[in-house]
Design an enzyme around this catalytic site. Structure first.
Site, short mmCIF file in Angstrom:
data_model
loop_
_atom_site.label_atom_id
_atom_site.label_comp_id
_atom_site.label_asym_id
_atom_site.label_seq_id
_atom_site.Cartn_x
_atom_site.Cartn_y
_atom_site.Cartn_z
N LYS A 18 0.76 -1.05 0.02
CA LYS A 18 -0.04 0.10 0.05
C LYS A 18 0.93 1.23 0.06
CE LYS A 18 -3.62 2.01 2.73
NZ LYS A 18 -4.94 1.76 3.79
N SER B 8 -9.92 2.17 2.78
CA SER B 8 -8.92 2.86 2.11
C SER B 8 -7.90 1.78 1.26
CB SER B 8 -7.90 3.60 2.71
OG SER B 8 -7.25 3.04 3.88
N SER C 299 -10.29 -0.29 6.71
CA SER C 299 -9.68 -0.10 5.39
C SER C 299 -9.08 -1.56 5.02
CB SER C 299 -8.72 0.87 5.70
OG SER C 299 -9.30 2.21 5.37
N1 GLN Z 1 -13.37 4.47 5.92
C1 GLN Z 1 -12.78 4.82 7.25
C2 GLN Z 1 -12.31 6.22 6.97
O1 GLN Z 1 -12.79 6.93 6.31
C3 GLN Z 1 -11.64 3.96 7.55
C4 GLN Z 1 -10.22 4.34 6.92
C5 GLN Z 1 -9.43 3.68 7.47
O2 GLN Z 1 -9.54 2.49 8.03
N2 GLN Z 1 -8.04 4.07 7.04
O3 GLN Z 1 -11.83 6.65 8.11
#
Ligand code: GLN
Length: 494
Positions: free
Chosen positions: A80, A160, A184
């Protein structure tokens, strides 16, 4: 024997490599060719083919010479683009870091290198890991390799870690690193029909991972099977003097309970997750999963996690507060692109306005507000108190049950068009089932169970006690064996 090298699991690839039936160079070339064909999915921000082939060659030499090899020797993976990689651009999918080349390597990616992995490149994510679709990336959205009913690539891969999930699902790597702050790893795993684990908070070092919300961020692997995730996590995890939040615990062999039956195990089904947000198609797959776990020999009981409904607001207050503080370092003076101004303040303002996307700015504003004098007690302190109640819900539940089975996301993958029409708060609702376990810091693996009526994959989460990843993997693998999820996205079929 699988027909294509890019369809292998990590475990099977290791087996073939060790038997010298395939070489890492062959395996790596197969993936590089697939990456080229799949460029239209926009999975990679940076491809590193020369590095990958060099690492693969070295790996093959080591294996042939009988030298000591790593436990993942020769396995091609993707990282990532939130993990700092020495000498290789690391953007966090943002404009402000779009030309940042870190002078150091994150602990987790270094651990994976030491284990012998081959890096194919850096994959897309939501900007600074803020989002659930990869739509906040400065480098454009990634397409989900699963298509809609018309055969069009119109769906988001989730986020993400959407690039990581799409890469694994489309056969562009055998495994990938992800990170999970509020879901995410688990939500994109569910949207793309793959497996991923958010380990216990403190299991992996956060050193060198671009920080979002430090009390929640956790690194984890994404791959095709539960066993592959267990193999990767073993290498990723462990003590690190660079990160004081890593637990000083030995890293167990996470595969050690795999294959054992579930006799005597009690699995909790949280009643609060049957909420109005849960799509009926996903609820149906959850029910299937409950029957599967019973078939595997476990007993299921209904449990209550009474503070579930507060998890979303608490998460968005705490995550934004921590993000506003973490992102203050991007000031145009240190490692970022600078936009000049007449005064120092104007330079800061110009740099940050130009360098951050709309979602990141929204969160910095919200986070600064909840931390400001006069509002700190009403929002931030109160959120911290409720976070403790959510944590207590899990601790109490785990006195009665060994693991919890719940949906990973309330829906299947949504289309870009649908997401574009949603308000930011509507998109936050997609995190309703993942944020509670993030706030509690407990480990949770998401794995694909079945296709919903609309033909798209649905994943369930198996949540366990702090630092009991082995049990989580054991339960998840039993479920995997019952589910026989071998469906592949259209891209791979075509
Ligand atoms: N979708 C969640 C957010 O927007 C989680 C993001 C994450 O786990 N990095 O914060």
């Amino acid at each position: 024997m699988v027909e294509r090298l890019t369809d292998l699991t990590i475990a099977d690839a290791l087996d073939l490599l060790n038997k010298k039936e395939i070489s890492s160079v062959e395996l790596t070339r197969a993936h590089l060719a697939e990456m080229e064909k799949a460029r239209f999915l926009n999975v990679f921000i940076t491809e590193t083919p020369e590095l990958a082939l060099k690492q693969a060659e070295e790996s093959d030499k080591k294996r042939l010479s009988g030298e000591k090899i790593g436990r993942l020797e020769g396995i091609p993976i993707a990282n990532k683009d939130l993990y700092c990689t020495k000498g290789i651009r690391t953007t966090a999918a943002s404009k402000i870091l779009s030309d940042f080349v870190p002078p150091y390597e994150s602990t987790v990616t270094q651990n994976l290198k030491n284990a012998g992995t081959v890096m194919l490149g850096k994959v897309n994510t939501d900007q600074f890991a803020m989002g659930g679709s990869t739509m906040t990336s400065y480098f454009g959205v990634t397409k989900n390799p699963w298509t809609d009913e018309t055969g069009a690539y119109s769906l988001v891969p989730g986020g993400s870690s959407g690039g990581s999930a799409a890469a694994v699902a489309a056969g562009l790597c055998l495994g990938a690193t992800g990170s999970d702050t509020g879901g995410s790893i688990r939500q994109p795993a569910s949207f793309c029909g793959i497996t991923g684990i958010k380990p216990t908070y403190g299991r992996c070092s956060r050193y060198g991972i671009v920080a979002f919300a430090s009390s929640l961020d956790q690194a984890g692997p994404m791959a095709r099977t539960v066993k592959d995730c267990a193999l990767m996590l073993r290498e990723m995890a462990g003590m690190d003097s660079h990160d004081s939040t890593v637990a000083d615990l030995p890293v167990p062999d996470f595969t050690q309970f795999l294959g054992r039956d579930l006799k005597g195990k009690i699995i909790g089904i949280p009643k609060e997750y049957r909420s109005k947000d849960l799509n009926p198609m996903v609820a149906e797959v959850w029910d299937k999963g409950i029957r599967m776990i019973q078939n595997a020999g476990a007993e299921t009981i209904e449990i209550s996690l009474p503070h579930t409904k507060y998890a979303l607001p608490v998460y968005y207050i705490i995550a934004c507060a921590e993000a506003s503080s973490n992102l203050s370092r991007y000031d145009g003076v240190r490692y970022t692109t600078r936009v000049p101004g007449k005064t120092l303040d104007e330079m800061y303002e110009n740099t940050r306005t130009d360098g951050f996307g709309a979602e990141v700015i929204r969160r910095i504003l919200l986070g600064t507000f909840v931390l400001s004098a006069g509002f700190y007690d009403a929002y931030y302190i109160r959120a911290q108190r409720v976070r403790r109640l959510i944590y207590n819900d899990f601790v109490e539940a785990f006195q009665k049950v060994d693991a919890i089975l719940a949906p990973a996301a309330p829906t299947t993958a949504l289309s870009y068009e649908a997401m574009k029409t949603m308000s930011p708060v509507d998109t936050y609702l997609g995190d309703v089932f993942t944020t509670p376990s993030s706030l509690a810091g407990v480990p949770s693996v998401a794995l694909p169970i079945a296709l919903a009526k609309n033909g798209l994959p649905v994943g369930l989460q198996v949540i366990g006690r702090h630092f009991e990843e082995q049990t989580v993997f054991q339960v998840a693998q039993a479920l995997e064996n019952e589910a026989h999820f071998v469906k592949t996205p259209h891209y791979v079929k075509g």
